[in-house]
Design a protein around this motif. Sequence first.
Motif, mmCIF file in Angstrom:
data_model
loop_
_atom_site.group_PDB
_atom_site.id
_atom_site.type_symbol
_atom_site.label_atom_id
_atom_site.label_comp_id
_atom_site.label_asym_id
_atom_site.label_seq_id
_atom_site.Cartn_x
_atom_site.Cartn_y
_atom_site.Cartn_z
ATOM 1 N N ASN A 551 7.840 -2.980 4.878
ATOM 2 C CA ASN A 551 6.412 -2.953 4.537
ATOM 3 C C ASN A 551 5.958 -4.201 3.770
ATOM 4 O O ASN A 551 4.831 -4.267 3.296
ATOM 5 N N VAL A 555 2.045 -5.277 2.401
ATOM 6 C CA VAL A 555 1.661 -5.510 1.006
ATOM 7 C C VAL A 555 1.064 -6.910 0.885
ATOM 8 O O VAL A 555 0.013 -7.099 0.263
ATOM 9 N N GLY A 603 10.299 -12.528 -3.838
ATOM 10 C CA GLY A 603 11.208 -11.867 -2.890
ATOM 11 C C GLY A 603 10.536 -11.716 -1.540
ATOM 12 O O GLY A 603 9.775 -12.575 -1.101
ATOM 13 N N HIS A 604 10.791 -10.595 -0.910
ATOM 14 C CA HIS A 604 10.248 -10.380 0.434
ATOM 15 C C HIS A 604 8.729 -10.449 0.454
ATOM 16 O O HIS A 604 8.128 -11.086 1.302
ATOM 17 N N ILE A 605 8.117 -9.770 -0.508
ATOM 18 C CA ILE A 605 6.647 -9.729 -0.500
ATOM 19 C C ILE A 605 6.080 -11.044 -1.019
ATOM 20 O O ILE A 605 5.208 -11.653 -0.388
ATOM 21 N N ASP A 624 10.370 -16.721 -10.618
ATOM 22 C CA ASP A 624 11.385 -15.729 -10.271
ATOM 23 C C ASP A 624 12.601 -16.006 -11.150
ATOM 24 O O ASP A 624 12.866 -17.158 -11.499
ATOM 25 N N HIS A 653 5.173 -9.039 -8.076
ATOM 26 C CA HIS A 653 6.014 -8.450 -7.017
ATOM 27 C C HIS A 653 7.454 -8.341 -7.466
ATOM 28 O O HIS A 653 8.375 -8.759 -6.771
ATOM 29 N N VAL A 654 7.624 -7.754 -8.635
ATOM 30 C CA VAL A 654 8.975 -7.601 -9.183
ATOM 31 C C VAL A 654 9.379 -6.131 -9.100
ATOM 32 O O VAL A 654 8.516 -5.256 -9.061
ATOM 33 N N PRO A 655 10.655 -5.845 -9.096
ATOM 34 C CA PRO A 655 11.069 -4.428 -9.100
ATOM 35 C C PRO A 655 10.878 -3.804 -10.477
ATOM 36 O O PRO A 655 10.726 -4.525 -11.462
ATOM 37 N N ALA A 681 0.842 -4.908 -7.379
ATOM 38 C CA ALA A 681 1.207 -3.950 -6.330
ATOM 39 C C ALA A 681 2.707 -3.698 -6.399
ATOM 40 O O ALA A 681 3.322 -3.361 -5.397
ATOM 41 N N ARG A 683 5.090 -2.100 -9.489
ATOM 42 C CA ARG A 683 5.222 -0.782 -10.085
ATOM 43 C C ARG A 683 4.313 -0.714 -11.305
ATOM 44 O O ARG A 683 4.072 -1.728 -11.979
ATOM 45 N N ASP A 707 -2.608 -1.284 -7.588
ATOM 46 C CA ASP A 707 -2.241 -0.346 -6.522
ATOM 47 C C ASP A 707 -1.245 0.695 -7.047
ATOM 48 O O ASP A 707 -1.006 1.701 -6.405
ATOM 49 N N HIS A 742 -1.816 3.415 -4.370
ATOM 50 C CA HIS A 742 -0.468 3.036 -3.918
ATOM 51 C C HIS A 742 -0.387 2.962 -2.387
ATOM 52 O O HIS A 742 0.419 3.649 -1.749
ATOM 53 N N GLY A 744 -0.107 -0.076 -0.739
ATOM 54 C CA GLY A 744 0.370 -1.402 -0.322
ATOM 55 C C GLY A 744 1.146 -1.373 0.976
ATOM 56 O O GLY A 744 0.978 -2.223 1.854
ATOM 57 N N GLY A 745 2.004 -0.386 1.120
ATOM 58 C CA GLY A 745 2.845 -0.329 2.329
ATOM 59 C C GLY A 745 2.329 0.681 3.330
ATOM 60 O O GLY A 745 3.037 1.026 4.282
#
Length: 898
Positions: A551, A555, A603-605, A624, A653-655, A681, A683, A707, A742, A744-745
Motif C-alpha cells: 500500500n 499512501v 522507506g517504502h512510502i 532517516d 513516514h516512520v514506524p 500518515a 502512526r 490520517d 486512517h 492511507g492504504g
Amino acid sequence: MAEPIKGRKAEQAAPTPQNTPANNAPISSRAQQPNVASIKEEDLDARAAASIFAQNPKLISIMQNKLDSLVGRPSGYIESLPPTIQRRVAGLKGVQKDHAKLEAQFQEEVLELEKKYFAKFTPLYEKRAKIVNGKLEPTEEEVAAGKTAEEQEESEEQKAERLDTSGEEAAKKIPDDAPGIPEFWLSAMKNQITLAELITDRDESALKYLSDIRMEYLDRPGFRLIFDFAENEFFTNKTLSKTYFYQEDTGYGGDFIYDHAEGENIEWKPNQDLTVRTENTKQTRIIKKTIPTNSFFNFFNPPKPLKEDEEEEDGASDIEERLELDYQLGEDIKEKLIPRAIDWFTGEALQYEEFGEDDEDYDDEDDEDDDEGSDDKDDEDETDDDQDLPSMISAARDIARASGQSTQHEVSRSPEVTFRPSSPGSYGGGIGLSRVPTYSDRPAKQLTAFATEDIKILLLENVNQTGREALTKQGYQVEALKSSLAEDQLIAKIRDVHVIGIRSKTKLNARILKEAKNLIAIGCFCIGTNQVDLQYAAQHGIAVFNSPFSNSRSVAELMVAEVITLARQLGDRSMEMHQGTWNKVSTGCWEVRGKTLGIVGYGHIGSQLSVLAEALGMSVIYYDTLNLMALGSAKQVGTLDTLLHQADFVTLHVPELPETKNMIGKAQFELMKKGSYLINASRGSVIDIPALIEASRSGKIAGAALDVYPSEPAGNGDFFNNELNSWAKDLRSLKNIILTPHIGGSTEEAQSAIGIEVSDSLIRYVNEGVTVGAVNLPEVTLRSVTTDEPDHIRVIFIHRNVPGVLKKVNEILSEHNVEKQMTDSRRDVAYLMADISNVSGRNLQELYDSLEALSCMVSEILLRHMLTSCSPHHDPDIALITDTLEVKWAFARYKTLG
Ligand SMILES: NC(=O)C1=CN([C@@H]2O[C@H](COP(=O)(O)OP(=O)(O)OC[C@H]3O[C@@H](n4cnc5c(N)ncnc54)[C@H](O)[C@@H]3O)[C@@H](O)[C@H]2O)C=CC1
Ligand SMILES: O=C(O)C(=O)COP(=O)(O)O
C-alpha cells in the motif's frame, strides 16, 4: 454529425429477451432493499426525508440517530419567517401531500399492471413447464421462432466448430429419448450467478428433481415463489415455497418497502438434510456432531430482521447482509429467472448482466455500513461446502453487486473500466506485468495439507475479498468480520482459531495472545506490525506475516493530494461551500512548485513520495536514521532539526517505535518554518497532538493533515470525539486541517494486493511450514514435498535458541532418512524444518509419540508442526491435534492437489 453505429441488433425494434436487458420490473426496481434499520424504523417521518435518503435506507439509519434527538425541536428558522411566508410553506406541504397520494396511486397501478400481465404470462409458463417435464413437445412454429437471427446467420464452419466444442456436453450422455429437458431448472439456476454461489455439490443432487419454479402475487403487497419437486430421496415436500412480504404502507415516493420473508419447512428424510453436515469434534476420542452448513436450501429458512428491542450487536451487520442477499435472491428469481428461464438455461441471459470488468471490492474496506465489494469469480472458483455461511453470503452478495443489482451507493464510484486494472504492486499484477505466482497457482503435483478443513481462521477488519477467497479456497474454515473486536470478544474468539488475520486496529498484546492456545500464525493485512507483540508471539511459536509494501504507493499518492490541498486550503473552501458560503481568496494559498518537501523516514512510502513530489517541481529533502540512497535529486539531511528548519511541508513516514513516540512535539514545532505544513500518515503516537493544536492556533503552522491518531475506533461510526482522544474537539475546530480516518492504504489496488500477499504467506506457512515473509521468526524454507515422494513427512520444531534441542530432535528423526533439513534462528527463537522419508503409517504414530514425549521433557520446544505425505492414515483422531497445554501441536496429512 456522426453516423449511428450500425449493427445487427440495432435493427431489432421489438423488445425480446435478446435485446432487452434483464432489468428489474418497476415494482422491484422501486422497492427498497431490506435493512435492519429500515425495518426497525417505523416511526421515521418518511416524508421529511429527502429523496436521496429514501433510496438509501442505510443512510437513513445513520441519520435516524441524529433525527431522533431533533424530533419535536424546531430549528426556529421556519418560525422566524414572516407569517405570510409561513402560510405559503404550509400550503406547499399541502400540495406535496396531493403529490404523495398520486405517487402511491401510481405504484398501486403499476402493481395492478404487473398482475394483469402476469396473468397473460402464466399460460406461457405453464406451457414451458410441460415442455421441460416432457409432457408436451413444442410445435414446429415455436421451434422456428426460437431460432435466433444469429443462429440463422451462422456459417456452416461456425456451426461445425460449435458442435465440435460442445463435445463435453455430449459426454454427459443424455439419452435421445430422455423426456423434456433434463436438469433444466438446475442448469438455469447455475447460470444465475447469485444463485449459483449458493448451490453446493450436494444440493445439485436434490435440485435435479426441481420441475418448475413459479410465482404468485399475494392479496397484500408481496409475492410467493413456489418450487415444484419430483419425488426424491431428500425430502417429502412436493413443493417448497418462499413468501416475500412488503410493508403495508408504502415509503417515500410510494415505493414498496420490503418487510420480511417466510420459507416453508423442509421435511427432510432421515440423514438427508442438506443444510447440516457432520463433523468430528477435535477431542482425542471422536464425537460426531451436526453443524449448519452452506446450502441453497437455507433459502427456505430466511434470516429474521432484528426486532425493535433487539440490540444491534455483533451479528447485526451479518443479519443485514443476510437479509439483503435473501431479498436479492427472491427478486432475482422473480424478475429474472422465472420470466426468462430459457435464456438462463442457455446462458444467453448472462450477456445482458452488467458485470464489472474485473470485479473486486468496490467499497472502502472499512465501511461497515457499506456492502462488501464484488469479487472476481472465475470458473474454477467452485462453491465450497466448507465455506462458512457469512462468507458465502457475502461472496454471493458481492457478485450481485457486481452485476449492478444493488441500488445502494454510499460512496462515490469510479469509472470501473478505467480504474479496474490493478497497479503494479508486489502482488497486484498490473497491465503487462506478470503476476507473482501465488500458492494456489502451484502445479497439481504439489502436496498440500490434507486436513485443511480443520484449520480455523478468523479475519477481522474487513480483510479484502482476495485474501478471504484464497484462504477459503484452501478449504480452511474462514470467519470474516468487518470490524475489529473489543478485547473480551477477541479473547473469546481467538481461543479457538489457528490463524488470525488483522489490520492496523486490532491490538494483539501478550494478554490476548496468552489466551490463543491454538494460534500458529498471525497475518497483518497491512504494513505496520506495531499492533502485535512480536516478541511474545515469536517466543510462543506464533509466526507473524505482513505485506511490506503493497500500500506504499497509495499512501504516497494521498500525501501528494494533501500537500496540494493544504497549500490551497481546499478543505476549508470545500467545507464553506457545503455550508453555502462563497469565499474566493488567494491570500495564504500557494503553488507547490519550488517548495521544499521534508520527508521523515525514507522507506517504502517516503521514497515513493520523493519521486512524485519531484515530478511536481518540489525540492525534496529527507531524514532517516539509516544512510539511504537518494532518488532523483532528493537530498538526505543529517538531523531532524535540519529538516524541520528547511522544509515547507513535512511528512512523516516512520514506524511506531519508542524512539518515534512524540518525535514531533513542542520543541520541533518551534524549529519549523512559520507558515509551514505538517502531514502525518504513519502512526498517531508520532505527533504530540496538543502541541500541534497549539502550533496551529498560534499560526506557526499554516495547516496539517492527519490520517492516524493515538486512539482509533474499532469500527466506523460517530466516534471521533473527546471520549476517544481528549483533544478531538479542539483538533476538529482548527482551520486548514485535513482529518482522514486512517485511509492511507485504503485503495482497491492496495487492499487487493495485500489480501493476496498475506494470505499466500499464511497458506505456505500452514500447509508447508515455510516462514518466508515472517517478521518475527527466522525465514526458513525447503523445497516442497511432492506426490513423487510418498511416505515423506515434514517436521517443524520452533524452539528456544539454546544448546541441546537440535540434538534431541535429531536423535528421534535419525531413525528415518533425513532427506533435507534447515534450521535458523532469530534472536532467542530457532526454527527447524526437516523432511524425512520412509515413514510408514505405523512409524508415524511412533514418531508422533516420541516427539510428544520430547516436548514434555524439553520445555524449550515452543511448537511442533508435522506435515506428512504418508498415505492416508487411518486414525482420524490424529488428523489435527492441537494441544491446549503449554505446548502446541499441529499435525496434518497431505493429499494431492487438483
Ligand atoms: N496511514 C496508513 O494507512 C499507512 C501507514 N503506514 C505507516 O507508515 C509507516 C512507514 O511505512 P513504510 O515506508 O512502508 O515503512 P519502511 O519500514 O519502509 O520505512 C520506514 C523508514 O523509517 C526509518 N526510521 C525508523 N526510525 C526512524 C527515526 N527515528 N527517524 C527517522 N527515520 C526512521 C527507517 O529507517 C525506514 O527507512 C509504517 O510503519 C506504518 O506505520 C503504512 C501504510 C499505510
Ligand atoms: O498498512 C498499515 O500499516 C496501515 O496503517 C494501513 O492500515 P489499514 O490496513 O488501513 O488498517
